[in-house]
Design a protein around this motif. Sequence first.
Motif, PDB file in Angstrom:
ATOM      1  N   ALA A   1       0.778  -1.266  -0.042  1.00  0.00           N
ATOM      2  CA  ALA A   1      -0.035   0.004   0.150  1.00  0.00           C
ATOM      3  C   ALA A   1       1.181   1.519   0.000  1.00  0.00           C
ATOM      4  O   ALA A   1       0.701   2.144  -0.689  1.00  0.00           O
ATOM      5  N   ALA A   2       1.902   1.141   0.710  1.00  0.00           N
ATOM      6  CA  ALA A   2       3.013   2.329   0.808  1.00  0.00           C
ATOM      7  C   ALA A   2       3.562   2.657  -0.596  1.00  0.00           C
ATOM      8  O   ALA A   2       3.485   3.857  -1.336  1.00  0.00           O
ATOM      9  N   GLN A   3       4.040   1.472  -1.518  1.00  0.00           N
ATOM     10  CA  GLN A   3       4.454   1.945  -2.664  1.00  0.00           C
ATOM     11  C   GLN A   3       3.473   2.194  -3.581  1.00  0.00           C
ATOM     12  O   GLN A   3       3.832   3.054  -4.496  1.00  0.00           O
ATOM     13  N   GLU A   4       2.224   1.803  -3.713  1.00  0.00           N
ATOM     14  CA  GLU A   4       1.291   2.241  -4.542  1.00  0.00           C
ATOM     15  C   GLU A   4       0.947   3.800  -4.056  1.00  0.00           C
ATOM     16  O   GLU A   4       0.850   4.455  -4.867  1.00  0.00           O
ATOM     17  N   THR A   5       1.003   4.225  -2.815  1.00  0.00           N
ATOM     18  CA  THR A   5       0.693   5.619  -2.692  1.00  0.00           C
ATOM     19  C   THR A   5       1.697   6.519  -2.948  1.00  0.00           C
ATOM     20  O   THR A   5       1.744   7.390  -3.850  1.00  0.00           O
ATOM     21  N   LEU A   6       3.134   5.996  -2.882  1.00  0.00           N
ATOM     22  CA  LEU A   6       4.140   6.754  -3.520  1.00  0.00           C
ATOM     23  C   LEU A   6       4.180   6.629  -4.976  1.00  0.00           C
ATOM     24  O   LEU A   6       4.581   7.901  -5.586  1.00  0.00           O
TER      25      LEU A   6
ATOM     26  N   GLY B   1       6.243  22.330 -18.003  1.00  0.00           N
ATOM     27  CA  GLY B   1       7.345  22.310 -18.929  1.00  0.00           C
ATOM     28  C   GLY B   1       8.675  21.758 -17.912  1.00  0.00           C
ATOM     29  O   GLY B   1       9.825  22.241 -18.640  1.00  0.00           O
ATOM     30  N   ASP B   2       8.870  21.621 -16.734  1.00  0.00           N
ATOM     31  CA  ASP B   2       9.788  21.137 -16.022  1.00  0.00           C
ATOM     32  C   ASP B   2      10.145  19.695 -16.326  1.00  0.00           C
ATOM     33  O   ASP B   2       9.662  18.725 -15.487  1.00  0.00           O
ATOM     34  N   THR B   3      10.749  19.315 -17.339  1.00  0.00           N
ATOM     35  CA  THR B   3      10.989  18.019 -17.838  1.00  0.00           C
ATOM     36  C   THR B   3      11.913  17.184 -16.963  1.00  0.00           C
ATOM     37  O   THR B   3      11.907  15.885 -16.785  1.00  0.00           O
ATOM     38  N   LEU B   4      12.792  17.897 -16.155  1.00  0.00           N
ATOM     39  CA  LEU B   4      13.721  17.205 -15.403  1.00  0.00           C
ATOM     40  C   LEU B   4      12.980  16.675 -14.060  1.00  0.00           C
ATOM     41  O   LEU B   4      13.208  15.509 -13.597  1.00  0.00           O
ATOM     42  N   THR B   5      11.983  17.467 -13.688  1.00  0.00           N
ATOM     43  CA  THR B   5      11.469  16.878 -12.345  1.00  0.00           C
ATOM     44  C   THR B   5      10.305  15.883 -12.935  1.00  0.00           C
ATOM     45  O   THR B   5      10.114  15.071 -12.115  1.00  0.00           O
ATOM     46  N   GLU B   6       9.685  16.088 -14.044  1.00  0.00           N
ATOM     47  CA  GLU B   6       8.916  15.135 -14.691  1.00  0.00           C
ATOM     48  C   GLU B   6       9.614  13.745 -14.775  1.00  0.00           C
ATOM     49  O   GLU B   6       9.188  12.686 -14.346  1.00  0.00           O
ATOM     50  N   ASP B   7      10.813  13.915 -15.401  1.00  0.00           N
ATOM     51  CA  ASP B   7      11.641  12.547 -15.488  1.00  0.00           C
ATOM     52  C   ASP B   7      12.031  11.954 -14.177  1.00  0.00           C
ATOM     53  O   ASP B   7      12.099  10.821 -14.085  1.00  0.00           O
ATOM     54  N   LEU B   8      12.371  12.518 -13.117  1.00  0.00           N
ATOM     55  CA  LEU B   8      12.773  12.128 -12.002  1.00  0.00           C
ATOM     56  C   LEU B   8      11.373  11.387 -11.250  1.00  0.00           C
ATOM     57  O   LEU B   8      11.407  10.275 -10.823  1.00  0.00           O
ATOM     58  N   ALA B   9      10.327  12.056 -11.523  1.00  0.00           N
ATOM     59  CA  ALA B   9       9.264  11.533 -10.885  1.00  0.00           C
ATOM     60  C   ALA B   9       8.779  10.482 -11.621  1.00  0.00           C
ATOM     61  O   ALA B   9       8.379   9.217 -10.873  1.00  0.00           O
ATOM     62  N   ILE B  10       8.669  10.231 -12.997  1.00  0.00           N
ATOM     63  CA  ILE B  10       8.444   8.969 -13.675  1.00  0.00           C
ATOM     64  C   ILE B  10       9.427   7.729 -13.180  1.00  0.00           C
ATOM     65  O   ILE B  10       8.755   6.827 -12.898  1.00  0.00           O
ATOM     66  N   ALA B  11      10.689   8.038 -13.211  1.00  0.00           N
ATOM     67  CA  ALA B  11      11.537   7.146 -12.655  1.00  0.00           C
ATOM     68  C   ALA B  11      11.289   6.448 -11.432  1.00  0.00           C
ATOM     69  O   ALA B  11      11.116   5.277 -11.122  1.00  0.00           O
ATOM     70  N   ARG B  12      11.134   7.367 -10.214  1.00  0.00           N
ATOM     71  CA  ARG B  12      10.853   7.111  -8.845  1.00  0.00           C
ATOM     72  C   ARG B  12       9.328   6.224  -9.288  1.00  0.00           C
ATOM     73  O   ARG B  12       9.315   5.165  -8.266  1.00  0.00           O
ATOM     74  N   GLY B  13       8.475   6.731  -9.703  1.00  0.00           N
ATOM     75  CA  GLY B  13       7.183   6.263  -9.604  1.00  0.00           C
ATOM     76  C   GLY B  13       7.084   4.538 -10.369  1.00  0.00           C
ATOM     77  O   GLY B  13       6.544   3.669  -9.881  1.00  0.00           O
ATOM     78  N   GLN B  14       7.967   4.539 -11.493  1.00  0.00           N
ATOM     79  CA  GLN B  14       8.184   3.116 -11.790  1.00  0.00           C
ATOM     80  C   GLN B  14       8.798   2.240 -10.791  1.00  0.00           C
ATOM     81  O   GLN B  14       8.423   1.124 -10.694  1.00  0.00           O
ATOM     82  N   THR B  15       9.870   2.691 -10.165  1.00  0.00           N
ATOM     83  CA  THR B  15      10.553   1.929  -9.103  1.00  0.00           C
ATOM     84  C   THR B  15       9.463   1.418  -8.206  1.00  0.00           C
ATOM     85  O   THR B  15       9.390   0.324  -7.399  1.00  0.00           O
ATOM     86  N   HIS B  16       8.667   2.340  -7.571  1.00  0.00           N
ATOM     87  CA  HIS B  16       7.530   2.081  -6.659  1.00  0.00           C
ATOM     88  C   HIS B  16       6.522   1.080  -7.077  1.00  0.00           C
ATOM     89  O   HIS B  16       6.112   0.323  -6.609  1.00  0.00           O
ATOM     90  N   GLU B  17       6.089   1.189  -8.505  1.00  0.00           N
ATOM     91  CA  GLU B  17       5.139   0.365  -9.026  1.00  0.00           C
ATOM     92  C   GLU B  17       5.869  -1.178  -9.227  1.00  0.00           C
ATOM     93  O   GLU B  17       5.011  -2.139  -8.825  1.00  0.00           O
ATOM     94  N   LYS B  18       7.176  -1.228  -9.207  1.00  0.00           N
ATOM     95  CA  LYS B  18       7.924  -2.564  -9.374  1.00  0.00           C
ATOM     96  C   LYS B  18       7.930  -3.224  -7.943  1.00  0.00           C
ATOM     97  O   LYS B  18       7.549  -4.358  -7.840  1.00  0.00           O
ATOM     98  N   PHE B  19       8.106  -2.492  -6.914  1.00  0.00           N
ATOM     99  CA  PHE B  19       8.085  -2.906  -5.700  1.00  0.00           C
ATOM    100  C   PHE B  19       6.610  -3.348  -5.088  1.00  0.00           C
ATOM    101  O   PHE B  19       6.639  -4.325  -4.752  1.00  0.00           O
ATOM    102  N   ALA B  20       5.375  -2.524  -5.591  1.00  0.00           N
ATOM    103  CA  ALA B  20       4.447  -2.848  -5.303  1.00  0.00           C
ATOM    104  C   ALA B  20       3.794  -4.243  -5.890  1.00  0.00           C
ATOM    105  O   ALA B  20       3.233  -5.052  -5.276  1.00  0.00           O
ATOM    106  N   TRP B  21       4.459  -4.415  -7.269  1.00  0.00           N
ATOM    107  CA  TRP B  21       4.299  -5.629  -7.734  1.00  0.00           C
ATOM    108  C   TRP B  21       4.870  -6.905  -7.383  1.00  0.00           C
ATOM    109  O   TRP B  21       4.320  -7.953  -7.162  1.00  0.00           O
TER     110      TRP B  21
END
Length: 156
Positions: A109-114, A129-149
């Motif tokens: 649940a914590a991973q899904e929240t993150l 238009g802040d693609t650097l923050t967007e990229d960081l957020a996407i990468a971190r989100g993918q990590t949390h989705e993998k941990f949730a899985w």
Amino acid sequence: MTQPATDLSPSAREAIVEALNQSVAETAVTTMLAQNFHWNVTGMAFGPLHALFQEIYEDHFVAQDDLAERIKALDGHADGMLSGMLKRSKVSEHDGHADDKTMVAAMQAAQETLAATLAAAGALAAEHGDTLTEDLAIARGQTHEKFAWMLRAHLR
């Protein structure tokens, strides 16, 4: 179009910094949650869960710094107070007195929240238009989705 952090409007920068501070808070609380479960897990799945919880807290410890450094690159204030993080976080602490399945479910649940928090932060960054923050957020989100899985797989 990509904009340097210095070209963001003050209101855009403030909103993105707020979203990143939310991400830092939830990451910090989840880091300690994983470490607490790492210390206290028992049962037949002790070995793999002990290792998985360690992998999670080590990953998240580094992530906190990456997110906080992005806040500073945006000329924001990284809120490093634990009390503030606990108040802000949508992830709750756990006392560690639980069976392994309860720990896994709480960590999932914590991973899904993150993942959801970071998806929202990424969308906000993209909107401005802040693609650097967007990229960081996407990468971190993918990590949390993998941990949730991975955690969900333990519960099946």
